[in-house]
Design a protein around this motif. Structure first.
Motif, PDB file in Angstrom:
ATOM      1  N   SER A 153       0.834  -1.198   0.000  1.00 50.55           N
ATOM      2  CA  SER A 153       0.000   0.000   0.000  1.00 50.55           C
ATOM      3  C   SER A 153       0.871   1.251   0.000  1.00 50.55           C
ATOM      4  CB  SER A 153      -0.945  -0.010   1.200  1.00 50.55           C
ATOM      5  OG  SER A 153      -0.239  -0.250   2.380  1.00 50.55           O
ATOM      6  N   PHE A 212       0.668   3.862  -2.828  1.00 52.14           N
ATOM      7  CA  PHE A 212       0.363   5.219  -2.404  1.00 52.14           C
ATOM      8  C   PHE A 212       1.287   6.223  -3.105  1.00 52.14           C
ATOM      9  CE2 PHE A 212       1.331   8.760   0.482  1.00 52.14           C
ATOM     10  CZ  PHE A 212       0.069   9.280   0.688  1.00 52.14           C
ATOM     11  N   ILE A 265      -6.116   5.143  -1.038  1.00 58.07           N
ATOM     12  CA  ILE A 265      -5.802   6.115   0.019  1.00 58.07           C
ATOM     13  C   ILE A 265      -5.180   7.360  -0.596  1.00 58.07           C
ATOM     14  CG2 ILE A 265      -4.296   6.563   2.006  1.00 58.07           C
ATOM     15  CD1 ILE A 265      -4.685   3.586   2.739  1.00 58.07           C
ATOM     16  N   THR A 316      -6.470  11.019  -0.135  1.00 62.10           N
ATOM     17  CA  THR A 316      -5.712  12.122   0.440  1.00 62.10           C
ATOM     18  C   THR A 316      -5.892  13.391  -0.371  1.00 62.10           C
ATOM     19  OG1 THR A 316      -4.074  10.438   0.884  1.00 62.10           O
ATOM     20  CG2 THR A 316      -3.479  12.667   1.420  1.00 62.10           C
ATOM     21  N   MET A 353      -9.160  15.047   0.273  1.00 64.64           N
ATOM     22  CA  MET A 353      -9.419  15.116   1.703  1.00 64.64           C
ATOM     23  C   MET A 353     -10.223  16.345   2.137  1.00 64.64           C
ATOM     24  SD  MET A 353      -6.455  14.959   4.478  1.00 64.64           S
ATOM     25  CE  MET A 353      -5.851  16.548   3.987  1.00 64.64           C
ATOM     26  N   SER A 354      -9.900  17.494   1.539  1.00 65.92           N
ATOM     27  CA  SER A 354     -10.515  18.724   2.026  1.00 65.92           C
ATOM     28  C   SER A 354     -12.007  18.768   1.719  1.00 65.92           C
ATOM     29  CB  SER A 354      -9.809  19.934   1.427  1.00 65.92           C
ATOM     30  OG  SER A 354      -9.711  19.777   0.031  1.00 65.92           O
ATOM     31  N   LEU A 372     -13.966  13.342   3.115  1.00 67.39           N
ATOM     32  CA  LEU A 372     -13.102  12.493   3.929  1.00 67.39           C
ATOM     33  C   LEU A 372     -13.313  10.999   3.700  1.00 67.39           C
ATOM     34  CD1 LEU A 372     -12.666  13.908   7.526  1.00 67.39           C
ATOM     35  CD2 LEU A 372     -10.908  13.147   5.938  1.00 67.39           C
ATOM     36  N   LEU A 421     -10.917   8.820   1.943  1.00 71.49           N
ATOM     37  CA  LEU A 421      -9.708   8.463   2.692  1.00 71.49           C
ATOM     38  C   LEU A 421     -10.029   7.441   3.786  1.00 71.49           C
ATOM     39  CD1 LEU A 421      -6.768   8.965   3.738  1.00 71.49           C
ATOM     40  CD2 LEU A 421      -7.714  10.818   5.094  1.00 71.49           C
ATOM     41  N   LEU A 422     -11.126   7.705   4.493  1.00 70.62           N
ATOM     42  CA  LEU A 422     -11.401   6.896   5.690  1.00 70.62           C
ATOM     43  C   LEU A 422     -11.797   5.467   5.356  1.00 70.62           C
ATOM     44  CD1 LEU A 422     -13.174   9.408   8.081  1.00 70.62           C
ATOM     45  CD2 LEU A 422     -10.824   8.587   8.081  1.00 70.62           C
ATOM     46  N   GLY A 425      -8.587   3.588   4.133  1.00 70.65           N
ATOM     47  CA  GLY A 425      -7.614   3.722   5.226  1.00 70.65           C
ATOM     48  C   GLY A 425      -8.058   2.941   6.449  1.00 70.65           C
ATOM     49  N   LEU A 432      -7.745  -0.822   5.779  1.00 73.95           N
ATOM     50  CA  LEU A 432      -6.332  -1.211   5.839  1.00 73.95           C
ATOM     51  C   LEU A 432      -5.867  -1.263   7.291  1.00 73.95           C
ATOM     52  CD1 LEU A 432      -3.529  -1.709   4.599  1.00 73.95           C
ATOM     53  CD2 LEU A 432      -3.229   0.755   4.464  1.00 73.95           C
ATOM     54  N   ALA A 433      -6.205  -0.216   8.062  1.00 71.36           N
ATOM     55  CA  ALA A 433      -5.774  -0.184   9.461  1.00 71.36           C
ATOM     56  C   ALA A 433      -6.375  -1.349  10.235  1.00 71.36           C
ATOM     57  CB  ALA A 433      -6.173   1.141  10.100  1.00 71.36           C
ATOM     58  N   ALA A 454       0.211  -0.429  13.771  1.00 68.43           N
ATOM     59  CA  ALA A 454      -0.772  -0.937  12.820  1.00 68.43           C
ATOM     60  C   ALA A 454      -1.229   0.107  11.807  1.00 68.43           C
ATOM     61  CB  ALA A 454      -1.974  -1.497  13.568  1.00 68.43           C
ATOM     62  N   ILE A 455      -1.310   1.362  12.199  1.00 63.14           N
ATOM     63  CA  ILE A 455      -1.822   2.353  11.240  1.00 63.14           C
ATOM     64  C   ILE A 455      -0.666   3.038  10.542  1.00 63.14           C
ATOM     65  CG2 ILE A 455      -3.343   4.320  10.918  1.00 63.14           C
ATOM     66  CD1 ILE A 455      -4.751   3.654  13.410  1.00 63.14           C
ATOM     67  N   PRO A 456      -0.574   2.865   9.217  1.00 64.57           N
ATOM     68  CA  PRO A 456       0.553   3.465   8.492  1.00 64.57           C
ATOM     69  C   PRO A 456       0.466   4.990   8.502  1.00 64.57           C
ATOM     70  CG  PRO A 456      -0.963   2.341   6.988  1.00 64.57           C
ATOM     71  CD  PRO A 456      -1.437   2.059   8.362  1.00 64.57           C
ATOM     72  N   PHE A 464       0.744   7.084   6.216  1.00 66.65           N
ATOM     73  CA  PHE A 464       0.008   7.742   5.133  1.00 66.65           C
ATOM     74  C   PHE A 464      -1.497   7.631   5.360  1.00 66.65           C
ATOM     75  CE2 PHE A 464      -0.919   3.751   3.022  1.00 66.65           C
ATOM     76  CZ  PHE A 464       0.199   2.972   3.250  1.00 66.65           C
ATOM     77  N   VAL A 465      -1.909   6.971   6.419  1.00 68.72           N
ATOM     78  CA  VAL A 465      -3.309   7.047   6.829  1.00 68.72           C
ATOM     79  C   VAL A 465      -3.446   8.022   7.999  1.00 68.72           C
ATOM     80  CG1 VAL A 465      -5.265   5.795   7.801  1.00 68.72           C
ATOM     81  CG2 VAL A 465      -3.869   4.731   6.037  1.00 68.72           C
ATOM     82  N   PRO A 508      -2.836  12.021   6.894  1.00 67.18           N
ATOM     83  CA  PRO A 508      -4.009  12.739   6.376  1.00 67.18           C
ATOM     84  C   PRO A 508      -5.109  12.919   7.415  1.00 67.18           C
ATOM     85  CG  PRO A 508      -3.275  11.112   4.789  1.00 67.18           C
ATOM     86  CD  PRO A 508      -2.436  10.909   6.014  1.00 67.18           C
ATOM     87  N   LEU A 546      -7.523  21.149   9.089  1.00 69.44           N
ATOM     88  CA  LEU A 546      -8.748  21.579   8.421  1.00 69.44           C
ATOM     89  C   LEU A 546      -9.864  21.847   9.418  1.00 69.44           C
ATOM     90  CD1 LEU A 546      -8.704  19.147   5.373  1.00 69.44           C
ATOM     91  CD2 LEU A 546      -8.062  21.556   5.459  1.00 69.44           C
TER      92      LEU A 546
END
Lengths: 296, 306, 336
Positions: A232, A236, A252, A256, A259-260, A263, A266-267, A270, A273-274, B140-142, B144-145, B148, B156
């Motif tokens: 990833s 990426f 992802i 990104t 993102m603005s 979201l 991304l979420l 992401g 994956l997490a 666990a959380i990269p 690049f996650v 952002p 933001l």
């Protein structure tokens, strides 16, 4: 005046097969690890079979619903992206790619590492020195560079990405198994096998490798999240899996940049994956605790 | 000790030489040249460009030229950024990568070691629990996650910090440094905790306790040194990895560091730039490995004769 | 009861253990390693505690030093010089440990701090306990190293443990333990990890220095030869319980407990040169475990009676043997 009184009493020896079973029983008692196994299984099934229940694929654009928002009860439960592609399906399909590369990569890298390490550790001497020297040199390369150079060399794309990841990740299992094999080679039953005329190759395959099983399981389980992460990460950066084919990494990346405004692009990938990485790490921890209870 | 350092330096030089050779030939074997995709160029222009970059010479001659230049610390011109030499590009990007990497490691080392020690001393206590949670998240959380997500929330949503770039003074550094530090806090605290627990079980620590010198002295004089050895062994390679892996954080936070140059160069087949940065990275890794070895030998008398 | 025992044994004991038990919390429940052991030790006396691995003998020492593993717990009373070691605060215990009671561990290879110069490790105790200056403590350490016959002690003190051989490291441990002139020295299998050729040398050194400083010694070992060589009195432990207790010579001459007899039969002797084969005790040693109703040795005892599985034999005098003898066996008759 040595008069040790221990020798007259023989101690019972443990049977390896039952040890393995005992270790898995201990693993099953670990709630966090078992929950992770179930959740991971669910995610894997969802990624591979989920898309079948939808009348379109992740690459089909739905021009009536471009940029559709999250609506769990519509045909696009998590909405669509700027091209009208269903986000949920794309994330699931991306999961297929990421998970396949993850497990297959870990298997191949682990396999190469185990054989290499077992051979080096068993043979020893000058060959071992040379083989480990090579590993050391490769270790010396910055990981990111090695992957990037290799994926350049293999021409880019998914296959070259896979090759590059395997090429960089077989080193650690090789080192670990070598250490194990080295100590095994000194043990009586290996000496007995050698004295009995067994060839080196068969000793490695029949005695050394099976006796490294628990080490391999523990470190192999750590290898899977590492491969998924590498995939990833490279996707990426735009080096790995390329659009329109989806993978969690490039999804992802798209998320990104949006993102603005949005979201969820991304979420969703992401988060998935997490979650997978969480599960794999908990499973790996559980395996380590079950196989090596002292290390706590 | 001097002989020890000398031996390490010699080994490092050998590795670097291998790296130079390998990089050069990988670059030549990689399919496609920097200008081959550009079909609009006529054959003569193509030949001129190749001549200007000496791509028309035999490979061995190119290699010789390459090594000769290298010995003068000249990495040649970039083929993508026409007006810049590779040296210029490195000089402009490296300070950012180094600064971020350095501060991230400083934060990670202090926080990680502190969490690890406290966790090991009061196992299953509150600190241990917090450290464990950070550990799991960080591993666990990269980044690049998490990067952002942090941007979305702190920049933001709350508007406290800039989303990216270098335009806001010290505030520009906060998010990149913390995000980059997080996984290392996780690794270092885990490593410290395990190593502390193992060391507390060592026979020599038991001897120290049997001497009745007090718990604090047992911890500071006898336990800590042995427990931190594996951490020190980790720090060198990890710092090198954070600097050479800076591309991720630079991509996420749009920073003008060297890592982004590297990936762009690779994607555009800018051979001199890729080669230059590869060698630079290789040098950094080797240097940090040697530094780690020396530091460990200084801490552990048993290693000095190795 | 404690009181009249105390007055009986003369002179007043340096250490007296009453009903000492050591338990460990384990995955499958509780394990009893030491089961209600009583013991009195006179100043300057050398006591041997003998038993197989797992008999709980080392755990007695660890309990006294407050060094039990974190899942272990000591119960009972350990009266040393008028204070109960088990009820002391950590700070007060640290005043006793390393100054009045010292310990020598089983494995000299791993028991010295590899990151600290040997001299500093020795001096440390003096600096902390007696408030000596660094230089004075180091000078004292060098003198002590010299006395344990470390050649060239002054320069050796500046070296690290890995530069010492196993036998030398154990001599360093002895020096460290005796440096504070303790009243009691606990030695946990001090020679098991050493080459046979230097075992005797190290033991003699320990005993000799102990005599000079008037230090009482508890020597835990599985080696009966060591006991015969050094000890005044012997305590035989099996499954965490005391089987037999006697003066060393008497025990070797006339063992009364079946287990002691088995142990002695398994010990090679120089006098009975060509014995066809050494005796063995059938079965495997009972490691510490759950409390049993009867005698812990019953499963391996060749002369057991039905009562042995149900009733626990108490430690008592034996008819026809010297008065200081105590044995825990249903078969030995009570004294007349």
């Amino acid at each position: 005046m040595p008069s040790d009184i221990s020798p007259p009493f023989a101690a019972p020896t443990a049977e390896p097969a039952s040890t393995l079973r005992l270790q898995f029983r201990r693993f099953r008692k670990n709630r966090l690890a078992m929950a992770s196994v179930y959740l991971l299984t669910l995610i894997v099934l969802m990624c591979f079979f989920g898309p079948m229940f939808f009348p379109f694929t992740g690459e089909d654009a739905d021009f009536d619903n471009i940029g559709a928002p999250v609506n769990l009860f519509s045909i696009h439960p998590f909405g669509t992206d700027d091209y009208g592609r269903d986000l949920f399906i794309r994330v699931l399909e991306g999961g297929q790619v990421s998970l396949t590369i993850g497990f297959l990569g870990a298997l191949v890298a682990g396999g190469i590492g185990v054989l290499y390490g077992a051979a080096a550790g068993y043979v020893g001497g000058r060959l071992d020195g040379f083989m480990m020297r090579l590993v050391e040199v490769l270790y010396g390369f910055p990981y990111v560079i090695l992957v990037i150079l290799l994926s350049l060399l293999f021409g880019g794309g998914t296959v070259s990405l896979f090759a590059a990841i395997v090429f960089t990740l077989w080193l650690t299992p090789a080192v670990i198994v070598r250490a194990q094999a080295q100590s095994l080679a000194q043990r009586e039953f290996i000496q007995a096998a050698r004295a009995g005329g067994m060839t080196g190759g068969r000793i490695v395959l029949q005695h050394i490798v099976p006796n490294c099983v628990s080490v391999v399981i523990v470190y192999g389980s750590l290898l899977v999240p590492e491969v998924i992460l590498s995939e990833s990460f490279l996707s990426f950066l735009g080096i790995g899996v390329k659009e329109p084919q989806a993978s969690w990494g490039n999804l992802i990346q798209v998320g990104t940049s949006a993102m603005s405004t949005d979201l969820r692009l991304l979420l969703l990938p992401g988060g998935l994956l997490a979650t997978v990485l969480f599960c794999l790490n908990f499973i790996a921890d559980g395996l380590r605790d079950a196989f090596d209870p002292n290390d706590r | 000790m001097l002989r020890f350092i000398g031996k390490r330096l010699w080994n490092g030089a050998l590795t670097l030489a291998a790296l130079v050779t390998l990089t050069f030939f990988v670059m030549r074997l990689a399919p496609g040249g920097p200008f081959s995709r550009n079909r609009k160029i006529s054959k003569e222009v193509q030949a001129n460009i190749e001549a200007a970059f000496h791509l028309d010479e035999p490979v061995i001659q190119q290699f010789g030229r390459f090594v000769w230049r290298l010995l003068h610390f000249d990495l040649g011109p970039s083929t993508r950024f026409r007006d810049y030499s590779v040296n210029d590009l490195i000089a402009s990007g490296l300070p950012y990568s180094l600064t971020i990497g350095f501060w991230a490691m400083v934060v990670a080392t202090f926080v990680g070691i502190a969490l690890g020690i406290l966790g090991a001393l009061r196992r299953n206590g509150m600190t241990d629990y917090v450290a464990g949670t950070i550990g799991v998240i960080g591993i666990a959380i990269p980044i690049f996650v998490i990067g952002p997500v942090a941007q979305a929330y702190f920049a933001l949503h709350l508007g406290w910090l800039p989303v990216g770039g270098m335009g806001a003074g010290w505030k520009s550094w906060v998010l990149p440094v913390l995000v980059l530090a997080l996984p290392n806090i996780a690794y270092i605290s885990r490593l410290t905790r395990t190593s502390m627990i193992e060391t507390m079980r060592e026979n020599y620590v038991r001897t120290a306790r049997a001497k009745g010198i007090g718990g604090r002295r047992v911890l500071l004089k006898h336990t800590l040194k042995g427990a931190l050895l594996p951490v020190v062994a980790y720090l060198g390679p990890a710092t090198a990895a954070i600097i050479t892996g800076s591309v991720l954080i630079e991509t996420v936070f749009a920073l003008p560091g060297i890592g982004r140059h590297f990936v762009d160069a690779a994607l555009n087949r800018d051979y001199p730039l890729v080669t230059g940065i590869t060698l630079l990275y290789g040098g950094i890794v080797i240097l940090f490995n040697i530094g780690t070895d020396v530091l460990r030998a200084w801490m552990d008398p048993r290693l000095r004769h190795a | 009861m404690t009181v009249d025992r105390m007055t009986q044994s003369n002179p007043e004991p340096l250490l007296s253990l009453r009903d000492l038990s050591v338990r460990f919390r384990m995955e499958g429940g509780r394990t009893v390693a030491v089961d209600s052991v009583d013991l009195d030790l006179a100043p300057g006396e050398v006591l041997g505690i003998v038993g197989e691995s797992g008999s709980g003998k080392s755990q007695i020492l660890y309990a006294l030093m407050g060094l039990l593993a974190s899942n272990g717990e000591a119960r009972g009373e350990a009266c040393f010089d008028g204070q109960d070691l088990f009820t002391l605060s950590p700070r007060l215990l640290d005043r006793v440990r390393g100054s009045e009671i010292s310990m020598i561990f089983q494995d000299p290879m791993t028991s010295l701090n590899p990151f600290m110069r040997v001299g500093d490790q020795l001096a440390e105790g003096l600096i902390v306990h007696q408030g000596m200056s660094k230089d004075a403590a180091k000078a004292e350490a060098v003198r002590m190293l010299d006395r344990v016959r470390i050649p060239d002690a002054a320069s050796r003190a500046r070296r690290y443990p890995h530069e010492f051989s196993g036998g030398m490291r154990q001599r360093v441990m002895i020096a460290m333990a005796l440096l504070a002139r303790p009243k009691l020295l606990l030695a946990d299998e001090p020679t098991t990890a050493l080459d046979v050729t230097i075992q005797a040398q190290v033991l003699d050194l320990m005993a000799e220095l102990g005599r000079e400083t008037g230090t009482a010694i508890i020597l835990v070992t599985h080696d009966l030869g060591v006991v015969a060589r050094l000890c005044d009195r012997v305590m035989v432990l099996y499954g965490g319980r005391v089987m037999e207790e006697a003066q060393a010579e008497a025990l070797f001459d006339t063992p009364s407990h079946p287990y002691t007899k088995g142990l002695l039969a398994a010990m090679p002797r120089l006098e009975t040169e060509l014995t066809p084969r050494l005796g063995t005790i059938p079965g495997t040693p009972r490691s510490a475990g759950r409390e049993v109703a009867g005698c812990p040795f019953v499963a391996r005892c060749e002369v057991r009676l039905p009562i042995c599985t149900t009733a626990r034999p108490t430690l008592r005098g034996v008819a026809g043997l010297e008065p200081s003898r105590r044995t825990a066996c249903h078969l030995t008759g009570a004294p007349a």
